[in-house]
Write a protein that holds these residues in place. Structure first.
Motif, PDB file in Angstrom:
ATOM      1  N   THR A   2      -3.254   5.123   3.636  1.00 33.05           N
ATOM      2  CA  THR A   2      -2.030   5.798   3.222  1.00 33.05           C
ATOM      3  C   THR A   2      -2.420   7.108   2.545  1.00 33.05           C
ATOM      4  OG1 THR A   2      -2.010   4.804   1.040  1.00 33.05           O
ATOM      5  CG2 THR A   2      -0.903   3.596   2.807  1.00 33.05           C
ATOM      6  N   LEU A  13       1.845   6.943  -6.731  1.00 29.92           N
ATOM      7  CA  LEU A  13       0.965   8.071  -7.078  1.00 29.92           C
ATOM      8  C   LEU A  13       1.740   9.373  -7.005  1.00 29.92           C
ATOM      9  CD1 LEU A  13      -1.986   8.894  -7.733  1.00 29.92           C
ATOM     10  CD2 LEU A  13      -2.235   9.392  -5.315  1.00 29.92           C
ATOM     11  N   LYS A  14       2.580   9.463  -5.975  1.00 27.73           N
ATOM     12  CA  LYS A  14       3.354  10.697  -5.828  1.00 27.73           C
ATOM     13  C   LYS A  14       4.260  10.916  -7.032  1.00 27.73           C
ATOM     14  CE  LYS A  14       6.708  13.099  -3.038  1.00 27.73           C
ATOM     15  NZ  LYS A  14       7.483  13.178  -1.826  1.00 27.73           N
ATOM     16  N   TYR A  31      -0.452  16.781  -7.479  1.00 29.37           N
ATOM     17  CA  TYR A  31       0.903  16.918  -6.945  1.00 29.37           C
ATOM     18  C   TYR A  31       1.069  18.246  -6.219  1.00 29.37           C
ATOM     19  CZ  TYR A  31       5.919  17.298  -6.584  1.00 29.37           C
ATOM     20  OH  TYR A  31       7.164  17.452  -6.078  1.00 29.37           O
ATOM     21  N   GLY A  82      -1.738   8.035  -0.458  1.00 30.56           N
ATOM     22  CA  GLY A  82      -2.266   7.772  -1.794  1.00 30.56           C
ATOM     23  C   GLY A  82      -3.724   7.353  -1.738  1.00 30.56           C
ATOM     24  N   LEU A 133       3.994   9.589  -9.989  1.00 26.78           N
ATOM     25  CA  LEU A 133       3.198   9.777 -11.197  1.00 26.78           C
ATOM     26  C   LEU A 133       2.751  11.230 -11.326  1.00 26.78           C
ATOM     27  CD1 LEU A 133       2.382   7.571 -13.213  1.00 26.78           C
ATOM     28  CD2 LEU A 133       0.106   7.638 -12.218  1.00 26.78           C
ATOM     29  N   SER A 134       2.261  11.764 -10.206  1.00 24.72           N
ATOM     30  CA  SER A 134       1.756  13.138 -10.281  1.00 24.72           C
ATOM     31  C   SER A 134       2.904  14.122 -10.486  1.00 24.72           C
ATOM     32  CB  SER A 134       0.970  13.489  -9.015  1.00 24.72           C
ATOM     33  OG  SER A 134       1.818  13.413  -7.904  1.00 24.72           O
ATOM     34  N   MET A 135       4.060  13.772  -9.876  1.00 25.08           N
ATOM     35  CA  MET A 135       5.220  14.624 -10.091  1.00 25.08           C
ATOM     36  C   MET A 135       5.618  14.574 -11.569  1.00 25.08           C
ATOM     37  SD  MET A 135       8.614  14.190  -7.945  1.00 25.08           S
ATOM     38  CE  MET A 135       9.335  15.405  -6.971  1.00 25.08           C
ATOM     39  N   LYS A 145       2.259   1.767  -3.406  1.00 28.54           N
ATOM     40  CA  LYS A 145       1.233   2.343  -4.289  1.00 28.54           C
ATOM     41  C   LYS A 145       1.132   3.841  -4.060  1.00 28.54           C
ATOM     42  CE  LYS A 145      -2.845  -0.058  -5.888  1.00 28.54           C
ATOM     43  NZ  LYS A 145      -4.081  -0.705  -5.432  1.00 28.54           N
ATOM     44  N   SER A 146       1.150   4.214  -2.786  1.00 31.32           N
ATOM     45  CA  SER A 146       1.040   5.630  -2.451  1.00 31.32           C
ATOM     46  C   SER A 146       2.207   6.410  -3.032  1.00 31.32           C
ATOM     47  CB  SER A 146       1.001   5.781  -0.935  1.00 31.32           C
ATOM     48  OG  SER A 146       0.969   7.125  -0.581  1.00 31.32           O
ATOM     49  N   ALA A 202       3.650  14.131 -14.068  1.00 27.17           N
ATOM     50  CA  ALA A 202       2.706  14.928 -14.861  1.00 27.17           C
ATOM     51  C   ALA A 202       3.137  16.383 -14.877  1.00 27.17           C
ATOM     52  CB  ALA A 202       1.301  14.789 -14.286  1.00 27.17           C
ATOM     53  N   ARG A 240       0.842  -1.211   0.000  1.00 28.43           N
ATOM     54  CA  ARG A 240       0.000   0.000   0.000  1.00 28.43           C
ATOM     55  C   ARG A 240       0.868   1.248   0.000  1.00 28.43           C
ATOM     56  NH1 ARG A 240      -3.770  -0.760   4.895  1.00 28.43           N
ATOM     57  NH2 ARG A 240      -4.183   1.431   4.475  1.00 28.43           N
ATOM     58  N   HIS A 241       1.938   1.199   0.763  1.00 28.85           N
ATOM     59  CA  HIS A 241       2.802   2.387   0.783  1.00 28.85           C
ATOM     60  C   HIS A 241       3.513   2.576  -0.536  1.00 28.85           C
ATOM     61  CE1 HIS A 241       2.308   4.052   4.693  1.00 28.85           C
ATOM     62  NE2 HIS A 241       2.315   2.848   5.246  1.00 28.85           N
ATOM     63  N   VAL A 298      -2.889  15.003 -17.433  1.00 26.89           N
ATOM     64  CA  VAL A 298      -1.719  15.777 -17.026  1.00 26.89           C
ATOM     65  C   VAL A 298      -2.126  16.914 -16.085  1.00 26.89           C
ATOM     66  CG1 VAL A 298       0.208  17.169 -17.832  1.00 26.89           C
ATOM     67  CG2 VAL A 298      -0.515  15.198 -19.150  1.00 26.89           C
ATOM     68  N   MET A 328      -3.347  15.428 -12.606  1.00 29.79           N
ATOM     69  CA  MET A 328      -2.241  14.887 -11.815  1.00 29.79           C
ATOM     70  C   MET A 328      -1.331  16.017 -11.318  1.00 29.79           C
ATOM     71  SD  MET A 328      -2.711  11.778 -11.447  1.00 29.79           S
ATOM     72  CE  MET A 328      -1.376  10.632 -11.180  1.00 29.79           C
ATOM     73  N   SER A 329      -1.084  17.004 -12.173  1.00 28.07           N
ATOM     74  CA  SER A 329      -0.272  18.136 -11.715  1.00 28.07           C
ATOM     75  C   SER A 329      -0.936  18.834 -10.541  1.00 28.07           C
ATOM     76  CB  SER A 329      -0.081  19.160 -12.838  1.00 28.07           C
ATOM     77  OG  SER A 329       0.372  18.571 -13.991  1.00 28.07           O
ATOM     78  N   PHE A 389       1.210  16.913  -2.534  1.00 27.50           N
ATOM     79  CA  PHE A 389       2.568  16.421  -2.274  1.00 27.50           C
ATOM     80  C   PHE A 389       3.622  17.525  -2.214  1.00 27.50           C
ATOM     81  CE2 PHE A 389       0.624  12.663  -4.381  1.00 27.50           C
ATOM     82  CZ  PHE A 389       0.772  11.770  -3.346  1.00 27.50           C
TER      83      PHE A 389
END
Lengths: 388, 418
Positions: B306, A22-23, B210, B308, A25-27, A18-19, A29, A15-16, B203, B206-207, B214
């Motif tokens: 978590t 996501l981080k 982030y 995510g 992946l979004s970074m 996966k988390s 993008a 799970r971590h 895109v 997701m941006s 994050f």
């Protein structure tokens, strides 16, 4: 059935992971968006920077009676086809304006033909082998080189790439934006002041508010249709003129100015209004003497951003005819004119490859102005922003 | 006399009368005051009131006259109009000076006039909408008188080429008659919009995730303006980029995998349009995600989710109405986008599902119809307005739905910053 401790901790790890995925992946993008920007600017700089240089040749120019009749005779036969024909055509007029030139012979740096320019920059060229050799020889002798392209900034459009410049388009942009500002700024600020400070909360006010938000989202090309049908066909404003272009853009910029002015007015705390009312000011006096001066930086920021947006707008201007071929700088707001984006559009459609570079050069100028405007807006906001 | 000379004369005389009004009004008020009478307002306010009384009615009469001439075509000799409005100004001056009395509320009178002027300015935005609607509808109606509405909506052939022959009264001898079936145009528009959304929504969203969930604060303050730069680039520049840089790359790549692509393929404008729309979606989504209350995140984390999982199962679903509303706005933007497709997409109406072929869009045909040497009355020119009407209706609907969704979201979380 109960899970073992190991299973649970393995699941937790998954799970971590996966988390974390996501981080990343979004970074990624965000990085992708940034990458687009970098590629875009690199591409434009690569294509556009050569436009600021222009091949020139040092030749002997003979100012004689004959060359006044036949400009080709002014230069030696060996460089005749390498010199810009457009420049040669301006010779007779130059001699008429400066009679003392007659009878003299001078060594001068003159504009080279567009093909020579492309050859020197290493692009595809239509020059044949003999001509290429001639250019090479000139370069050897130091008689041909790339110099800073002043023509690009001082002349209007031309069908010959070496003579094409952005001056007429830049002047057209200035005139159009002046009309836009003169119309949209007062009306926009007045509308915002009315809605924020004066309007009763009734149906009409709500309709106006919804309508303004809607106007901001209407495709710009429809404003062009409005300009064509209302301003040109109905009111008879001259086609292709900065006046009709400016009016059309003004209607488009109006929502931007209204919305940003309202935000600026709203950020002025009520205590200021209460204090002013408390000493007996009327509503208009409160607005004029207290609220508007405090909101002014915000209003200016919004207006600059709105103007920058209007400056880059092309579609409505094409519809109202501002894509005309304009070699000379127009004299008034009712003469036919073109604007920078429309000039870029025209050049992008030229079949001659030399215009690709001109187009990109024009784009670089436009982008620099836009970035400067937006930076001014940001600086204004940073400098005068007050947290209450 | 020329119109602008008349206008100059009018403004000159009015300015002079205004100045006279100002000084007469102030002098009278100052005199009254000096005589020891208490007045409701300051001398300057009386002065401004006199100016308004002089100029206001005169300007109104002049504008009304000009409007009547333009709208109804009535011939009012301009000289009479000029004289008439100046007489009104003179009368206004006399009345205004007469009103300078101790028991007259000059300040409140000014206030009323100003409120009236401001409300008038606010109505201009309504007039603009009606202007757009009126100009498009009236011309579109003329188009639908020539060609059937049903054929326009369902026809699959767009061939306006022969319409100029019809306009010239030679409809019979043309090989083909003009056909205005808009389906291929809408197919092209939706194809390019779809490609743009496939780029922009993942895109952009997701941006936004982030940046709001994050990113450390300094990355966020840097990334936001950088993304905004993408939105500030003029569309004509994107069009050039799509046509000169992206399209050849796509043709080469497609050639490398054995596919044939047109240089005017739908993919290049679609992708570039998507890039243009990224900041639009990301900044709107960012606002929405930030508006999701922290208590929801804290609740989810406290249950052992978590980060995510919190984002995927709590934050994004909560923000969904706002995200959808942002996407709808982005779709409406892509539908109405003009310069990118004019420069990079094709001119040929083509009903296909292959994005590597050239396709044309509604906005391309509007531009094509209005920049040719057609006369205004021809069916091709008028077809631009019919296409514009459809575009207007679709984007308006999308905007309204989006506004309603964002309002729901706002009511749900009671945030006011959206």
């Amino acid at each position: 059935m109960s899970q073992s401790f190991d299973e649970i901790s393995a699941q937790l790890k998954r799970r971590h992971r996966k988390s974390a995925r996501l981080k990343w992946l979004s970074m990624g993008a965000l990085g992708l968006a940034g990458l687009f920007l970098v590629i875009f600017f690199a591409d434009m700089l690569g294509k556009g920077l050569p436009a600021f240089q222009q091949a020139q040749i040092r030749v002997e120019v003979t100012y004689s009676e004959q060359s006044q009749q036949l400009p080709l005779a002014a230069v030696n036969e060996d460089v005749r086809e390498l010199v810009s024909r457009g420049w040669l055509r301006t010779l007779p007029m130059m001699m008429r304006d400066n009679p003392e030139l007659l009878g003299s012979t001078r060594q001068e740096w003159v504009l080279a033909d567009g093909q020579v320019d492309q050859y020197l920059k290493g692009h595809y060229t239509r020059l044949n082998d003999r001509q290429q050799a001639a250019v090479d020889a000139l370069v050897e002798e130091g008689r041909a080189e790339l110099k800073f392209n002043t023509t690009f900034f001082t002349r209007g459009d031309s069908k010959m790439p070496e003579l094409a410049g952005i001056m007429s388009a830049a002047m057209g942009t200035v005139m159009t934006l002046l009309v836009t500002l003169a119309v949209s700024f007062p009306i926009g600020v007045m509308t915002a002041v009315y809605l924020e400070e004066f309007a009763p909360d009734n149906r009409l006010t709500q309709i106006i508010e919804i309508n303004i938000n809607n106007l901001a989202a209407i495709p710009s090309i429809l404003f062009g249709l409005l300009g064509l049908a209302i301003f040109i066909s109905f009111f008879g404003v001259p086609r292709s003129s900065p006046l009709v272009g400016g009016l059309t853009l003004a209607l488009m910029t109006l929502p931007v100015i209204i919305i940003s002015t309202r935000t600026a007015l709203r950020s002025v705390p009520d205590s200021i209004r209460h204090a002013a009312f408390g000493v007996g000011c009327s509503r208009w006096q409160v607005v004029r003497d207290h609220v508007l001066p405090l909101a002014l930086p915000g209003i200016m920021t919004g207006s600059i951003i709105g103007l920058a947006q209007a400056m880059g707008e092309t579609a409505p201007l094409i519809i109202v005819g501002m894509v005309a071929f304009i070699p000379d700088i127009s004299a008034s707001v009712t003469d036919a004119a073109t604007v920078l984006p429309a000039q870029i559009f025209t050049w992008a459609g030229e079949p001659d490859r030399a215009f690709v570079e001109k187009t990109a050069g024009g784009i670089l100028v436009l982008l620099s102005v836009l970035i400067a405007m937006n930076a001014t807006a940001v600086v204004l906001r940073k400098k005068f922003e007050r947290r209450w | 006399m020329q119109t602008n000379q008349l206008l100059l004369l009018f403004s000159g005389v009015l300015l002079l009368l205004g100045l006279i009004a100002f000084f007469l009004g102030r002098a009278k008020a100052a005199r009254t005051r000096a005589a020891g009478t208490a007045m409701y307002a300051q001398p300057d306010q009386y002065a401004w009131f006199t100016v308004l009384a002089t100029a206001g009615p005169a300007v109104a009469v002049g504008a009304l006259g000009a409007f009547v001439m333009l709208l109804l075509g009535a011939e009012i000799p301009t000289l009479y109009l000029l004289a008439g409005s100046l007489v009104v100004a003179a009368v206004g001056l006399v009345v205004g000076v007469n009103q300078v009395r101790p028991d007259f509320h000059a300040r409140q009178a000014i206030e009323r006039v100003i409120r009236f002027i401001l409300a008038g300015a606010a109505l201009i935005s309504i007039f603009t909408t009606f202007g757009i609607l009126f100009s498009i509808v009236s011309e579109a109606v003329r188009f639908f008188q020539m060609h059937s509405f049903w054929g326009f909506i369902t026809g699959t052939t767009w061939n306006p080429g022969a319409s100029f022959l019809e306009a010239a009264g030679r409809a019979g001898d043309a090989a083909s008659t003009a056909q205005f079936g808009s389906v291929p145009l809408f197919a092209g528009t939706f194809m390019i919009t779809l490609i743009a959304m496939l780029v922009a929504i993942p895109v952009g969203l997701m941006s936004a995730i982030y940046m709001s969930e994050f990113a450390p604060a300094n990355v966020r303050t840097l990334a936001k303006p950088v993304l905004e730069v993408l939105a500030g680039i003029p569309t004509v520049v994107y069009g050039f980029f799509a046509a000169i840089t992206v399209a050849p790359v796509i043709v080469t790549v497609a050639g490398a995998v054995g596919l044939e692509a047109s240089f005017n393929n739908a993919l290049a404008p679609g992708i570039v349009m998507g890039i243009m729309i990224i900041p639009f979606i990301s900044s709107l989504s960012d606002d929405v995600i930030n508006a999701v209350p922290d208590s929801m995140r804290q609740g989810a984390l406290a249950l052992g989710m978590t980060k995510g999982e919190t984002i995927k199962h709590v934050v994004v679903p909560a923000a969904l109405p706002g995200i959808i509303s942002a996407s709808l706005l982005a779709v409406s933007r892509a539908l109405g986008e003009t310069m990118i497709v004019v420069m990079a997409a094709g001119m040929r109406p083509n009903l296909t599902a292959n994005p590597l072929e050239d396709m044309t869009t509604v906005t391309v045909r509007i531009v094509a119809a209005l920049t040719g040497d057609q006369e205004f009355e021809s069916a091709e020119t008028l077809s631009a307005f019919a296409l514009g009407l459809v575009l207007f209706a679709v984007t308006l609907t999308l905007n309204l739905v989006s506004v309603i969704m964002i309002r729901r979201f706002r009511e749900k979380y009671r945030t006011n910053n959206l």
